[in-house]
Design a protein around this motif. Structure first.
Motif, PDB file in Angstrom:
ATOM      1  N   GLN A 221       1.048 -18.120   3.777  1.00  0.00           N
ATOM      2  CA  GLN A 221       2.234 -18.074   2.908  1.00  0.00           C
ATOM      3  C   GLN A 221       2.167 -16.970   1.857  1.00  0.00           C
ATOM      4  OE1 GLN A 221       4.971 -19.760   3.463  1.00  0.00           O
ATOM      5  NE2 GLN A 221       4.097 -20.995   5.095  1.00  0.00           N
ATOM      6  N   GLY A 222       1.199 -16.079   2.011  1.00  0.00           N
ATOM      7  CA  GLY A 222       1.090 -14.958   1.064  1.00  0.00           C
ATOM      8  C   GLY A 222       2.141 -13.907   1.386  1.00  0.00           C
ATOM      9  N   ASN A 223       2.411 -13.071   0.389  1.00  0.00           N
ATOM     10  CA  ASN A 223       3.444 -12.062   0.589  1.00  0.00           C
ATOM     11  C   ASN A 223       3.001 -10.717   0.037  1.00  0.00           C
ATOM     12  OD1 ASN A 223       5.971 -10.565  -0.484  1.00  0.00           O
ATOM     13  ND2 ASN A 223       6.711 -11.961   1.086  1.00  0.00           N
ATOM     14  N   PHE A 224       3.085  -9.698   0.879  1.00  0.00           N
ATOM     15  CA  PHE A 224       2.737  -8.335   0.446  1.00  0.00           C
ATOM     16  C   PHE A 224       3.941  -7.437   0.654  1.00  0.00           C
ATOM     17  CE2 PHE A 224       1.211  -4.020   1.481  1.00  0.00           C
ATOM     18  CZ  PHE A 224       0.493  -3.737   0.325  1.00  0.00           C
ATOM     19  N   HIS A 225       4.341  -6.757  -0.427  1.00  0.00           N
ATOM     20  CA  HIS A 225       5.442  -5.800  -0.309  1.00  0.00           C
ATOM     21  C   HIS A 225       4.896  -4.453  -0.771  1.00  0.00           C
ATOM     22  CE1 HIS A 225       9.787  -4.524  -1.571  1.00  0.00           C
ATOM     23  NE2 HIS A 225       9.268  -3.775  -0.626  1.00  0.00           N
ATOM     24  N   GLY A 226       4.646  -3.560   0.176  1.00  0.00           N
ATOM     25  CA  GLY A 226       4.003  -2.291  -0.166  1.00  0.00           C
ATOM     26  C   GLY A 226       4.843  -1.098   0.216  1.00  0.00           C
ATOM     27  N   ALA A 227       4.624   0.000  -0.498  1.00  0.00           N
ATOM     28  CA  ALA A 227       5.343   1.236  -0.164  1.00  0.00           C
ATOM     29  C   ALA A 227       4.469   2.446  -0.469  1.00  0.00           C
ATOM     30  CB  ALA A 227       6.644   1.320  -0.942  1.00  0.00           C
ATOM     31  N   ILE A 228       4.750   3.492   0.270  1.00  0.00           N
ATOM     32  CA  ILE A 228       4.012   4.746   0.102  1.00  0.00           C
ATOM     33  C   ILE A 228       5.032   5.854  -0.100  1.00  0.00           C
ATOM     34  CG2 ILE A 228       2.500   6.403   1.276  1.00  0.00           C
ATOM     35  CD1 ILE A 228       2.024   3.498   3.018  1.00  0.00           C
ATOM     36  N   ALA A 229       4.791   6.671  -1.106  1.00  0.00           N
ATOM     37  CA  ALA A 229       5.634   7.849  -1.308  1.00  0.00           C
ATOM     38  C   ALA A 229       4.707   9.046  -1.266  1.00  0.00           C
ATOM     39  CB  ALA A 229       6.350   7.772  -2.650  1.00  0.00           C
ATOM     40  N   ALA A 230       4.910   9.942  -0.313  1.00  0.00           N
ATOM     41  CA  ALA A 230       3.952  11.031  -0.127  1.00  0.00           C
ATOM     42  C   ALA A 230       4.657  12.376  -0.120  1.00  0.00           C
ATOM     43  CB  ALA A 230       3.187  10.829   1.180  1.00  0.00           C
ATOM     44  N   ILE A 231       4.232  13.254  -1.010  1.00  0.00           N
ATOM     45  CA  ILE A 231       4.811  14.598  -0.983  1.00  0.00           C
ATOM     46  C   ILE A 231       3.752  15.697  -1.104  1.00  0.00           C
ATOM     47  CG2 ILE A 231       7.104  14.010  -1.871  1.00  0.00           C
ATOM     48  CD1 ILE A 231       6.238  14.944  -4.581  1.00  0.00           C
ATOM     49  N   GLY A 232       2.519  15.347  -1.489  1.00  0.00           N
ATOM     50  CA  GLY A 232       1.539  16.397  -1.782  1.00  0.00           C
ATOM     51  C   GLY A 232       0.498  16.568  -0.698  1.00  0.00           C
ATOM     52  N   GLY A 233      -0.538  17.371  -1.056  1.00  0.00           N
ATOM     53  CA  GLY A 233      -1.670  17.583  -0.169  1.00  0.00           C
ATOM     54  C   GLY A 233      -1.438  18.694   0.833  1.00  0.00           C
ATOM     55  N   SER A 234      -2.518  19.193   1.422  1.00  0.00           N
ATOM     56  CA  SER A 234      -2.373  20.157   2.518  1.00  0.00           C
ATOM     57  C   SER A 234      -2.339  19.368   3.821  1.00  0.00           C
ATOM     58  CB  SER A 234      -3.507  21.181   2.502  1.00  0.00           C
ATOM     59  OG  SER A 234      -4.757  20.547   2.620  1.00  0.00           O
ATOM     60  N   TYR A 235      -3.442  18.671   4.104  1.00  0.00           N
ATOM     61  CA  TYR A 235      -3.411  17.654   5.158  1.00  0.00           C
ATOM     62  C   TYR A 235      -3.643  16.329   4.460  1.00  0.00           C
ATOM     63  CZ  TYR A 235      -5.030  14.643   8.954  1.00  0.00           C
ATOM     64  OH  TYR A 235      -5.190  13.586   9.830  1.00  0.00           O
ATOM     65  N   ALA A 236      -2.680  15.443   4.519  1.00  0.00           N
ATOM     66  CA  ALA A 236      -2.814  14.164   3.825  1.00  0.00           C
ATOM     67  C   ALA A 236      -2.566  13.040   4.806  1.00  0.00           C
ATOM     68  CB  ALA A 236      -1.850  14.079   2.658  1.00  0.00           C
ATOM     69  N   ARG A 237      -3.592  12.225   4.933  1.00  0.00           N
ATOM     70  CA  ARG A 237      -3.542  11.164   5.934  1.00  0.00           C
ATOM     71  C   ARG A 237      -3.704   9.816   5.256  1.00  0.00           C
ATOM     72  NH1 ARG A 237      -5.696  10.163  11.382  1.00  0.00           N
ATOM     73  NH2 ARG A 237      -6.921   8.274  11.415  1.00  0.00           N
ATOM     74  N   LEU A 238      -2.965   8.847   5.743  1.00  0.00           N
ATOM     75  CA  LEU A 238      -3.180   7.482   5.270  1.00  0.00           C
ATOM     76  C   LEU A 238      -3.143   6.539   6.457  1.00  0.00           C
ATOM     77  CD1 LEU A 238      -3.593   5.558   2.875  1.00  0.00           C
ATOM     78  CD2 LEU A 238      -1.124   5.224   2.841  1.00  0.00           C
ATOM     79  N   LYS A 239      -4.257   5.842   6.601  1.00  0.00           N
ATOM     80  CA  LYS A 239      -4.307   4.823   7.650  1.00  0.00           C
ATOM     81  C   LYS A 239      -4.063   3.478   6.983  1.00  0.00           C
ATOM     82  CE  LYS A 239      -8.258   3.419   9.625  1.00  0.00           C
ATOM     83  NZ  LYS A 239      -9.447   3.455  10.493  1.00  0.00           N
ATOM     84  N   THR A 240      -3.018   2.789   7.403  1.00  0.00           N
ATOM     85  CA  THR A 240      -2.679   1.508   6.784  1.00  0.00           C
ATOM     86  C   THR A 240      -2.880   0.394   7.798  1.00  0.00           C
ATOM     87  OG1 THR A 240      -1.002   2.614   5.452  1.00  0.00           O
ATOM     88  CG2 THR A 240      -0.853   0.221   5.608  1.00  0.00           C
ATOM     89  N   ILE A 241      -3.704  -0.549   7.419  1.00  0.00           N
ATOM     90  CA  ILE A 241      -3.884  -1.719   8.274  1.00  0.00           C
ATOM     91  C   ILE A 241      -3.401  -2.929   7.502  1.00  0.00           C
ATOM     92  CG2 ILE A 241      -5.559  -3.204   9.444  1.00  0.00           C
ATOM     93  CD1 ILE A 241      -7.344  -0.748   9.793  1.00  0.00           C
ATOM     94  N   CYS A 242      -2.509  -3.664   8.107  1.00  0.00           N
ATOM     95  CA  CYS A 242      -2.032  -4.870   7.436  1.00  0.00           C
ATOM     96  C   CYS A 242      -2.243  -6.053   8.374  1.00  0.00           C
ATOM     97  CB  CYS A 242      -0.555  -4.719   7.081  1.00  0.00           C
ATOM     98  SG  CYS A 242       0.057  -6.118   6.159  1.00  0.00           S
ATOM     99  N   SER A 243      -3.131  -6.946   7.963  1.00  0.00           N
ATOM    100  CA  SER A 243      -3.451  -8.108   8.804  1.00  0.00           C
ATOM    101  C   SER A 243      -2.853  -9.364   8.205  1.00  0.00           C
ATOM    102  CB  SER A 243      -4.966  -8.301   8.903  1.00  0.00           C
ATOM    103  OG  SER A 243      -5.550  -7.172   9.487  1.00  0.00           O
ATOM    104  N   LEU A 244      -2.058 -10.016   9.018  1.00  0.00           N
ATOM    105  CA  LEU A 244      -1.458 -11.267   8.559  1.00  0.00           C
ATOM    106  C   LEU A 244      -2.311 -12.395   9.107  1.00  0.00           C
ATOM    107  CD1 LEU A 244       1.916  -9.708   9.351  1.00  0.00           C
ATOM    108  CD2 LEU A 244       1.224 -10.371   7.045  1.00  0.00           C
ATOM    109  N   ASN A 245      -3.181 -12.884   8.236  1.00  0.00           N
ATOM    110  CA  ASN A 245      -4.243 -13.780   8.715  1.00  0.00           C
ATOM    111  C   ASN A 245      -3.937 -15.254   8.582  1.00  0.00           C
ATOM    112  OD1 ASN A 245      -5.768 -11.552   9.362  1.00  0.00           O
ATOM    113  ND2 ASN A 245      -6.868 -11.523   7.407  1.00  0.00           N
ATOM    114  N   GLY A 246      -2.988 -15.594   7.690  1.00  0.00           N
ATOM    115  CA  GLY A 246      -2.713 -17.013   7.483  1.00  0.00           C
ATOM    116  C   GLY A 246      -1.306 -17.363   7.941  1.00  0.00           C
ATOM    117  N   ARG A 247      -1.113 -18.588   8.306  1.00  0.00           N
ATOM    118  CA  ARG A 247       0.194 -19.024   8.798  1.00  0.00           C
ATOM    119  C   ARG A 247       1.282 -18.728   7.751  1.00  0.00           C
ATOM    120  NH1 ARG A 247       1.800 -24.710  11.724  1.00  0.00           N
ATOM    121  NH2 ARG A 247       3.943 -24.102  12.129  1.00  0.00           N
ATOM    122  N   GLY A 248       2.380 -18.166   8.213  1.00  0.00           N
ATOM    123  CA  GLY A 248       3.502 -17.904   7.315  1.00  0.00           C
ATOM    124  C   GLY A 248       3.324 -16.679   6.427  1.00  0.00           C
TER     125      GLY A 248
END
Lengths: 409, 254
Positions: A221-248
């Motif tokens: 029943q947890g809640n995650f609301h995330g956002a990424i705003a990206a404009i900089g860097g030469s090579y800029a990488r973001l690996k996002t893993i979101c695991s929904l581990n509990g019911r709901g």
């Protein structure tokens, strides 16, 4: 990649020094990133010469004044080249650096070379604990600054939000003129029924390479609301893993990005549904100018134990220039039949009909395009999670777009 | 007093000649109707007049108060007072009608509060829900709602000459009446000159044209008063269309 002896020079008690050495040695056992591996496919990783950067092992003494001021409107943490430089000490959560702890702390094992290196060379693994039922009223703003030229820095932050707690987190990678490598790892554990809003802003300087990781797990029943705003860097990488581990458990993740010049903005996402009745919604929208590139590869994974899953994934890219190039690869991996999933991806130039329509109302070409771009991003901008910072993010994107007009497109 | 004078206008796409010598003069306050069979080039004429990319003017002039618009950008033509209501208004996410009015250089009079008030009044007058002004323009709107919104922009931007490309399509009877009354009022009060492109005399019953032109194969083949529209309604375009044989042989010559 870097000598384990270097890690020994960082501050910390014996247990941490041992851990770092182990991690530095362990890093070698992982595959060295290469475009031949699926998760580095399309990326210019082979050309980056990561070895030219040297891990930052000395804490910077002075920083620009603008980063030292405190505000009543938010809590703040400042890291400089990966070192914890300053932070306030509110009563609603606990924060410390593992380098100050005599007793060992257990960390989850890293899953790749960068994770291992991050743990080996992070001078201050920062741990934040938001206790059960606590509500952090003001947003926590984590500022990261790359100051030392030719340095590799490794910010490491673990945030544990316990059951039924609530917090808003903003993580900002600030602009600087140095040439540097930053390998940040942010891990967020959202406890049962906890509620977390998270905004990352990547406004790095034009000569910074970022190889970042954002690892989120959400409990029942947890809640995650995330956002990424990206404009900089030469090579800029973001690996996002979101695991929904509990019911709901539920998560909403969005991103806006704008690349220009020869920038490469690289996003890898994984929505892992590990429990029943979980929900995830991902919307990434990007704009590319000049000969910039973007890479999006995303996977929705639904475990056999996760019936009742709803999972959605959308990536849309708008190209402002013929030379810009975008790779967009959505994927599904579904082990249970009782699910509702969708994925969509588009890469397109500015619509000529739309431009003509606006011009026919007396709006000059450059302004018409700007309206179209703003409108395209609006869907994400209007639903960014942390209200207090949305105006500033919109302004950053505006500035970038205005630079374009100044250059004459 | 504004005058749009189209002189011997020829235009082509990469593959075909599409306007073959159009002549027409529209003055302030006048309503001209352009009627013709499908594929005769009516919409193309409207696009060429507005400077849509993809067409090349090979001969002739588009004079707005004596200044030739050929070679001018679309937005420059709009800023000089030309307006085109599109047959198929384009949907743009995140760009609202209000934003368009603010961004357009044509509606800079008064402060923003005053402009907002005027916009609201105009919308109410045209039966447009006020929320339609602030959502993505034309998005999730019915054909009739889109045409009302085109009319709203026309009335708000106050051009001197407007080309209305099948403004009637998609509108129901009530909508058609409201929209044409508004256009008529603009011609009377503001001296708007209008070129109406339509297939049906229904619109022309509301918006009484000063002149009716029949458009076939990229040019005007005859002109007359509103009685011509009635005649077309009854007899169709047949007498103006060259026989198939002739057009084939002409096609062969071209």
């Amino acid at each position: 990649m870097y000598a384990p002896e270097l890690a020994q020079e960082l501050n910390g008690h014996e247990w941490l020094k041992d851990l770092r050495t182990g991690m530095a040695i362990g890093a070698i056992e992982f595959n060295y990133p290469s475009h031949e591996q699926e998760e580095w496919r399309y990326s210019p990783i082979d050309d980056l010469e990561l070895g030219r950067f040297v891990p930052a092992i000395e804490k910077p003494q002075a920083i620009p004044e603008e980063y030292t001021s405190q505000s009543d409107n938010f809590h703040s943490i400042l890291t400089v080249d990966g070192f914890l430089f300053s932070h306030d000490e509110p009563s609603t959560y606990e924060i410390f650096s593992a380098a100050d702890r005599e007793d060992p702390i257990e960390f989850a094992s890293p899953i790749d070379m960068l994770g291992s290196m991050n743990m080996a060379f992070s001078p201050d693994p920062i741990l934040i604990r938001v206790p059960r039922d606590s509500q952090v009223e003001k947003p926590l703003v984590i500022n990261h600054l790359c100051q030392q030229s030719e340095a590799a820095s490794f910010p490491l932050i673990h945030i544990d939000i316990e059951e039924n707690a609530k917090i808003e987190i903003v993580e900002i990678f600030h602009h600087s003129e140095v040439s540097a490598l930053v390998v940040p790892e942010t891990k967020i554990v959202v406890g049962n029924s906890a509620n977390v809003k998270y905004q990352q802003v990547q406004n790095l300087g034009p000569n910074v390479v970022k190889l970042g990781s954002l690892d989120v797990s959400v409990g029942q029943q947890g809640n995650f609301h995330g956002a990424i705003a990206a404009i900089g860097g030469s090579y800029a990488r973001l690996k996002t893993i979101c695991s929904l581990n509990g019911r709901g458990a539920s998560a909403k993740i969005s991103a806006i990005y704008h690349g220009d010049r020869d920038q490469v903005l690289d996003f890898r996402t994984r929505q892992s549904h590990m429990a029943r009745d979980t929900y995830s919604e991902l919307l990434f929208k990007g704009v590319l100018d000049d000969q910039s590139n973007s890479i999006y590869t995303g996977l929705i994974h639904v475990d056999n134990e996760a019936p009742g899953t709803n999972a959605f994934q959308t990536n849309r890219t708008l190209k402002l220039c013929d030379r810009a190039w975008a790779e967009s690869v959505p994927n599904l991996e579904i082990e249970n039949n009782d699910v509702k999933c969708s994925h969509a991806s588009t890469v397109s130039p500015v619509d000529e009909d739309q431009r003509f329509y606006l011009e026919s109302r007396g709006i000059p070409t450059a302004e018409a395009e700007k309206l179209i771009v703003d409108g395209f991003l609006q869907e994400v901008v209007s639903s960014l999670p942390v209200n207090g910072i949305n105006g500033w993010i919109a302004e950053l994107f505006n500035q970038k777009l205005n630079t374009r007009e100044f250059n004459g497109g | 007093m504004t005058e749009l004078e189209i002189k011997d206008l020829h235009a082509q796409t990469e593959s075909a000649s599409i306007l073959n010598g159009v002549n027409m003069t529209i003055c302030s306050g006048e309503v001209h109707a352009l009627m013709g069979p499908n594929g005769s080039g009516k919409s193309t004429l409207s696009h060429v007049l507005m400077g849509r990319p993809g067409y090349t003017v090979t001969r002739g002039e588009i004079l707005l108060d004596g200044e030739d618009l050929v070679g001018r950008e679309t937005w420059e033509r709009a800023q000089r007072g030309l307006f085109l209501a599109l047959q198929y208004p384009v949907e743009i996410e995140g760009v609202s009608a209000s934003m368009i009015l603010e961004a357009s250089r044509l509606s800079q009079s008064g402060d923003s509060e005053e402009r907002l008030q005027n916009a609201r009044k105009e919308a109410e007058h045209l039966g447009i829900p006020v929320e339609h002004l602030s959502k993505g323009v034309n998005l999730d709107m019915s054909g009739g709602e889109k045409k009302r919104l085109e009319t709203f922009q026309l009335a708000s931007l106050k051009p001197s000459i407007a080309i209305l490309d099948e403004l009637d399509s998609g509108l129901d009877v009530d909508g058609l009446r409201i929209v044409s009354k508004r256009v008529e009022k603009l011609t009377k009060d503001e001296g708007l000159g209008v070129l109406v492109i339509t297939h049906y005399s229904r619109l022309l019953e509301e918006l009484k044209p000063d002149k009716v032109h029949v458009f076939v194969d990229g040019k005007i083949v005859t002109s007359g008063d509103s009685a011509l529209a009635d005649e077309l309604e009854k007899d169709g375009y047949e007498k103006w269309i060259p026989s198939t044989e002739t057009s084939v042989s002409l096609g062969g010559l071209v």
